[in-house]
Design an enzyme around this catalytic site. Structure first.
Site, short mmCIF file in Angstrom:
data_model
loop_
_atom_site.label_atom_id
_atom_site.label_comp_id
_atom_site.label_asym_id
_atom_site.label_seq_id
_atom_site.Cartn_x
_atom_site.Cartn_y
_atom_site.Cartn_z
N SER A 198 41.10 33.41 30.83
CA SER A 198 41.69 32.44 29.90
C SER A 198 42.71 33.06 28.95
CB SER A 198 40.59 31.69 29.13
OG SER A 198 39.76 30.98 30.03
N GLY A 257 38.70 30.79 33.76
CA GLY A 257 38.90 29.37 34.02
C GLY A 257 38.10 28.45 33.12
P1 13P Z 1 42.08 32.27 34.16
O1 13P Z 1 43.26 32.89 33.44
O2 13P Z 1 42.40 30.97 34.81
O3 13P Z 1 40.86 32.24 33.30
O4 13P Z 1 41.74 33.27 35.38
C1 13P Z 1 41.58 34.62 35.14
C2 13P Z 1 41.46 35.31 36.44
O5 13P Z 1 40.48 35.19 37.14
C3 13P Z 1 42.59 36.15 36.87
O6 13P Z 1 42.25 36.92 37.97
#
Ligand code: 13P
Length: 250
Positions: free
Chosen positions: A212, A172
């Site tokens: 991400s 995230g």
């Molecule tokens: P993001 O792709 O939003 O970084 O989240 C990754 C994640 O925690 C998937 O379980």
């Protein structure tokens, strides 16, 4: 050759009706696409509607958590049979957000993983280090320990699991591990799997990258020899970006 697996972890996003609508869009985007396992993991309360929406398609359904007991006084928890009864096939276990905010440990991850396997569910077992651990040179020991303890004593079921390597600093944040950084840890995880198994098992287990992953970095990440898929957060909440990542896996 390991079949790639792209899973969307929707976390605490989407109501049941929104989930069904997003699945319809994903199915439309992925019409005719094959050769990769596609999974969506909506919130628990959405699962029944999501099960109806994925029916007859090549989109698999996953939950975000599972309890280890068959039933009983565990307020707020969900058992394996409750998941399988409505057509759930996968379950995320030990996501870093559950480890960080809800007291999940390698020991409870191991118990949940065993319960999933016993019910015929495919667990997506998450591991990954914090930025502090990486910066202080502890990444290897942390990840090895998580793999060894979370996957202890799975016996003949080990080949059925999927491991998700999610560096916490990349979740995230928009800060993705470079393909080389991710590959290094995926290879470490595979070496650790080889230490706790025999024969060809370590080469069969799929290891997803999460943190991400987006359409514009997916091709390069998924091109690494030990990266067998993705566990997608933010980019899984829109059909177009999720489908683009699925197509990058082919
Ligand atoms: P993001 O792709 O939003 O970084 O989240 C990754 C994640 O925690 C998937 O379980």
């Amino acid at each position: 050759m390991r079949k790639k697996i792209i899973a969307g972890n929707w976390k605490m996003n989407k109501t049941a009706s929104e989930a069904a609508a997003l699945i319809e869009e994903i199915k439309a985007e992925l019409k005719g696409v094959s050769g990769v396992d596609v999974v969506v993991c909506p919130p628990a309360i959405d699962l029944k509607d999501a099960a109806a929406a994925v029916e007859g398609s090549n989109v698999g359904l996953g939950a975000q958590n599972i309890h280890w007991a068959e039933s009983g006084a565990f307020t707020g928890e969900i058992s394996a049979s409750m998941l399988t009864d409505i057509g759930v096939k996968y379950v995320i276990v030990g996501h870093s957000e559950r480890r960080q905010y809800f007291g999940e440990t390698n020991e409870t991850v191991n118990k949940r993983t065993k319960a999933a396997l016993a019910a015929g569910l495919i667990p997506l077992v998450c591991v990954g280090e914090t930025l502090e651990e990486r910066d202080s040179g502890q990444m290897e020991s942390v990840v090895i320990n998580q793999v060894r303890e979370s996957l202890a004593d799975l016996g003949d079921d080990l080949p059925s699991i999927v491991v998700a390597y999610e560096p916490i600093w990349a979740i995230g944040t928009g800060r993705t591990a470079t393909p080389a950084q991710a590959q290094e840890v995926h290879a470490l995880i595979r070496r650790t799997l080889a230490e706790i198994s025999s024969g060809n098992v370590a080469n069969i287990v799929r290891i997803q990258y999460g943190g991400s992953m987006k359409p514009d970095n997916a091709v390069e990440l998924l091109g690494q020899p030990d990266i067998d898929g993705g566990l997608i957060g933010g980019a899984a909440l829109q059909a177009e970006s999720f489908a683009a990542i699925v197509k990058a896996a082919i």
